[in-house]
Motif scaffolding. Structure first.
Motif, mmCIF file in Angstrom:
data_model
loop_
_atom_site.group_PDB
_atom_site.id
_atom_site.type_symbol
_atom_site.label_atom_id
_atom_site.label_comp_id
_atom_site.label_asym_id
_atom_site.label_seq_id
_atom_site.Cartn_x
_atom_site.Cartn_y
_atom_site.Cartn_z
ATOM 1 N N ALA A 24 -79.267 -48.340 60.248
ATOM 2 C CA ALA A 24 -80.560 -47.567 60.198
ATOM 3 C C ALA A 24 -81.687 -48.580 59.325
ATOM 4 O O ALA A 24 -81.121 -49.153 58.156
ATOM 5 N N PRO A 25 -82.860 -48.890 59.664
ATOM 6 C CA PRO A 25 -83.685 -49.474 58.941
ATOM 7 C C PRO A 25 -83.794 -49.099 57.665
ATOM 8 O O PRO A 25 -84.004 -47.815 57.386
ATOM 9 N N GLN A 110 -82.618 -38.071 58.995
ATOM 10 C CA GLN A 110 -81.780 -36.997 58.184
ATOM 11 C C GLN A 110 -80.479 -37.372 58.620
ATOM 12 O O GLN A 110 -79.890 -37.785 59.497
ATOM 13 N N GLY A 111 -79.812 -37.227 57.234
ATOM 14 C CA GLY A 111 -78.310 -37.451 57.260
ATOM 15 C C GLY A 111 -77.992 -39.099 57.057
ATOM 16 O O GLY A 111 -77.059 -39.315 56.453
ATOM 17 N N SER A 112 -79.054 -39.771 56.786
ATOM 18 C CA SER A 112 -79.145 -41.046 56.289
ATOM 19 C C SER A 112 -78.940 -41.279 54.899
ATOM 20 O O SER A 112 -78.630 -42.487 54.256
ATOM 21 N N GLY A 113 -78.913 -40.378 54.056
ATOM 22 C CA GLY A 113 -79.144 -40.393 52.254
ATOM 23 C C GLY A 113 -80.520 -40.623 52.006
ATOM 24 O O GLY A 113 -80.761 -41.028 50.793
ATOM 25 N N LEU A 114 -81.562 -40.742 52.913
ATOM 26 C CA LEU A 114 -82.832 -40.941 52.526
ATOM 27 C C LEU A 114 -83.459 -39.733 51.567
ATOM 28 O O LEU A 114 -84.260 -39.941 50.624
ATOM 29 N N GLY A 115 -83.052 -38.723 52.062
ATOM 30 C CA GLY A 115 -83.416 -37.446 51.376
ATOM 31 C C GLY A 115 -83.134 -37.386 49.708
ATOM 32 O O GLY A 115 -83.753 -37.090 48.882
#
Length: 179
Positions: A24-25, A110-115
């Motif tokens: 993911a970017p 969502q689910g990428s650790g960005l939050g």
């Protein structure tokens, strides 16, 4: 009779041109600017429609854009946001407090650790501003907040004006973390 023998599995590293999944970017975290207000409102809209966020007029995003930390994708779109407002009145125990609000991450991220990255950065910002406690309200499970040291508290422990602004029909849980 012919017996087939299984061939050893080919590892990706054994192929001349291995196929690797695209990552993911990576979004860049930065403070929002007033010109980000339209993108903040657009990013928030699906969460408002689902009931996860309460509706805010565009003027709130325009007037308080600098409260927000944003995750900006390489193409300039916003992948997520989280606002931190230092509360002007102390909490009931006299502590200097802040409120986290309007936390959202775009569906595809969502689910990428960005939050978690946004929340960690907001906690660091709260500490750098010498806040004693951060409060938030969530209609969801609050799992990410709980994982980052927040705990459920009575709304009476929060700044009075903010606690009064919560809509009891939404059933939000108030969470707090001492910094």
């Amino acid at each position: 009779m012919i017996t087939a023998r299984p061939r050893p599995a080919t590892r990706l590293s054994d192929t001349p041109h291995p196929i690797r999944p695209l990552a993911a970017p990576v979004s860049t975290l930065r403070p929002a600017r007033p010109r980000d207000a339209p993108a903040l409102a657009a990013l928030s809209e699906p969460f408002v429609r689902s009931g996860a966020l309460r509706a805010r007029p565009f003027q709130v995003y325009a007037r308080h854009a600098t409260d927000f930390l944003v995750a900006e994708a390489p193409d300039g779109t916003l992948d997520g946001c989280l606002a931190l407002r230092v509360h002007p009145e102390p909490a009931c125990d006299g502590r200097v407090t802040g409120v986290l609000y309007n936390f959202c991450v775009a569906h595809g991220r969502q689910g990428s650790g960005l939050g978690a990255r946004l929340l960690t950065a907001a906690l660091a910002e709260g500490s750098s501003r010498a806040l004693d406690t951060l409060f938030t309200a969530t209609t969801g499970s609050g799992r990410l907040f709980l994982h980052h040291g927040f705990a459920p508290v009575s709304p009476h422990r929060a700044p009075d004006a903010w606690a009064r602004s919560l809509d009891p029909r939404r059933g939000a849980k108030v969470l707090a973390r001492v910094l």
